[in-house]
Design a protein around this motif. Structure first.
Motif, PDB file in Angstrom:
ATOM      1  N   THR A 126      -7.381   1.676  -2.341  1.00  0.00           N
ATOM      2  CA  THR A 126      -7.824   0.296  -2.455  1.00  0.00           C
ATOM      3  C   THR A 126      -9.133   0.186  -3.230  1.00  0.00           C
ATOM      4  O   THR A 126     -10.039   0.997  -3.063  1.00  0.00           O
ATOM      5  CB  THR A 126      -8.027  -0.347  -1.074  1.00  0.00           C
ATOM      6  OG1 THR A 126      -8.936   0.456  -0.308  1.00  0.00           O
ATOM      7  CG2 THR A 126      -6.707  -0.467  -0.329  1.00  0.00           C
ATOM      8  N   LEU A 168       0.838  -1.200   0.000  1.00  0.00           N
ATOM      9  CA  LEU A 168       0.000   0.000   0.000  1.00  0.00           C
ATOM     10  C   LEU A 168       0.876   1.255   0.000  1.00  0.00           C
ATOM     11  O   LEU A 168       0.549   2.253  -0.660  1.00  0.00           O
ATOM     12  CB  LEU A 168      -0.938  -0.008   1.199  1.00  0.00           C
ATOM     13  CG  LEU A 168      -2.042  -1.070   1.165  1.00  0.00           C
ATOM     14  CD1 LEU A 168      -2.817  -1.059   2.473  1.00  0.00           C
ATOM     15  CD2 LEU A 168      -2.980  -0.861  -0.017  1.00  0.00           C
ATOM     16  N   SER A 210      -4.606   0.235  -5.914  1.00  0.00           N
ATOM     17  CA  SER A 210      -4.401  -1.058  -5.271  1.00  0.00           C
ATOM     18  C   SER A 210      -5.648  -1.903  -5.519  1.00  0.00           C
ATOM     19  O   SER A 210      -6.673  -1.735  -4.865  1.00  0.00           O
ATOM     20  CB  SER A 210      -4.179  -0.859  -3.763  1.00  0.00           C
ATOM     21  OG  SER A 210      -4.417  -2.040  -3.039  1.00  0.00           O
TER      22      SER A 210
END
Length: 324
Positions: free
Chosen positions: A285, A196, A206
């Motif tokens: 994410t 990350l 991500s």
């Protein structure tokens, strides 16, 4: 609610859809199951349409899923409505579409274009939004693969590219080029702080593989669960940690149950709590839960209408789920 695929600037919904399962059965050359069992293509198409209705326009697949079948189903689902979706696929494995057998890897730069052209045919499109390397390659040839991807980018055959890898050093090789995404494993039972951080440093998205730990992070799986048939969870590939011989691994089941009540707070199901953890972990994410039924996609995307996990809850989850 949207997130950006790194440097590409492509906007997608906060949660995407993983489509390994809708590829149906396929096998290794030794006969080991690599899929998730039999599927109903019409149900898969209904699921994909419903996902888009609920805001999940990122559809992630791979050429090898079902030996091409997952891509074929996605192509059918979005014929005439290509602009509704952002399609991400992967290359690097070979396979036989007729026998549904996965062959050896092909890491050559020439194969990038060959694989993409086959994917474009099955997907019934003239471009793929995100193309991802699906295998590990020696460091010395990574630059050749980057060059091949850059050429496809210049030609408009792809809009972005990346690597599906959990290897930090290899991810760095693509991050230093023009990649926009790294796909890697990330879930509440397996954090990836260094990956990350890499995505943050290099302005990458991500993409989160296995955000539900292949179903372990759901109310459906209990200590009595036994998975059989042509389902990869019934086998024992070296990388599969969450299931052993079709049963949930006791250590991971115990860790899940230790944080169950926090994840299920705010009216969330266990799966929704697990996805909420991914969303709270980083603004970069994009979790990709696998779905093959309407019920699954509605539950997973229902996460977006539940309370987000607070910083205090995230800290408590970290404390309770740490392996001794």
């Amino acid at each position: 609610m949207t997130r950006t695929i790194g440097r590409s600037g492509i906007e997608v919904g906060d949660i995407g859809i993983g489509t390994w399962a809708i590829g149906g059965p396929f096998h290794s050359t030794t006969g080991s199951a690599l899929g998730w069992g039999e599927v109903d293509d019409e149900e898969s198409i209904r699921m994909l349409h419903r996902a888009v209705e609920l805001g999940a326009n990122l559809i992630d697949t791979a050429d090898v899923y079902g030996a091409g079948h997952s891509e074929t189903v996605i192509g059918r689902a979005f014929t005439g409505r290509r602009d509704d979706v952002v399609i991400a696929t992967k290359w690097g494995n070979t396979y036989d579409e007729a026998s549904k057998v996965m062959g050896p890897e092909d890491r050559s730069p020439e194969y990038v274009r060959i694989a993409l052209e086959k994917s474009l045919r099955r997907l019934q499109t003239d471009h793929v939004d995100v193309l991802q390397l699906h295998v590990s390659v020696p460091v010395e040839i990574a630059g050749e693969l980057v060059a091949a991807c850059d050429k496809l980018l210049d030609e408009g055959k792809i809009r972005a590219y990346g690597w599906s890898t959990d290897d930090l050093d290899r991810a760095e090789l693509f991050a230093d080029a023009h990649a926009s995404v790294i796909q890697h494993e990330l879930n509440v039972l397996g954090d990836a702080p260094e990956m990350l951080a890499l995505c943050e440093r290099h302005d990458l998205a991500s993409f989160n593989r296995s955000p539900l730990a292949m179903g372990l992070l759901s109310d459906k799986i209990t200590a009595d669960t036994r998975i059989g048939g042509a389902d990869i969870r019934a086998t024992n590939p070296e990388w599969l940690r969450w299931f052993v011989d079709g049963r949930p691994a006791p250590e991971f089941l115990a860790r899940r149950d230790a944080i169950r009540e926090i994840l299920r707070g705010g009216g969330r199901t266990l799966a929704q709590g697990a996805l909420a953890w991914n969303l709270a972990r980083s603004p970069r994410t994009i979790p990709l839960p696998g779905c093959r039924t309407l019920q699954q996609v509605e539950e997973n995307l229902g996460t977006l209408h539940k309370a987000a996990l607070t910083a205090e809850e995230m800290a408590e989850i970290a404390r309770l789920s740490t392996v001794d």
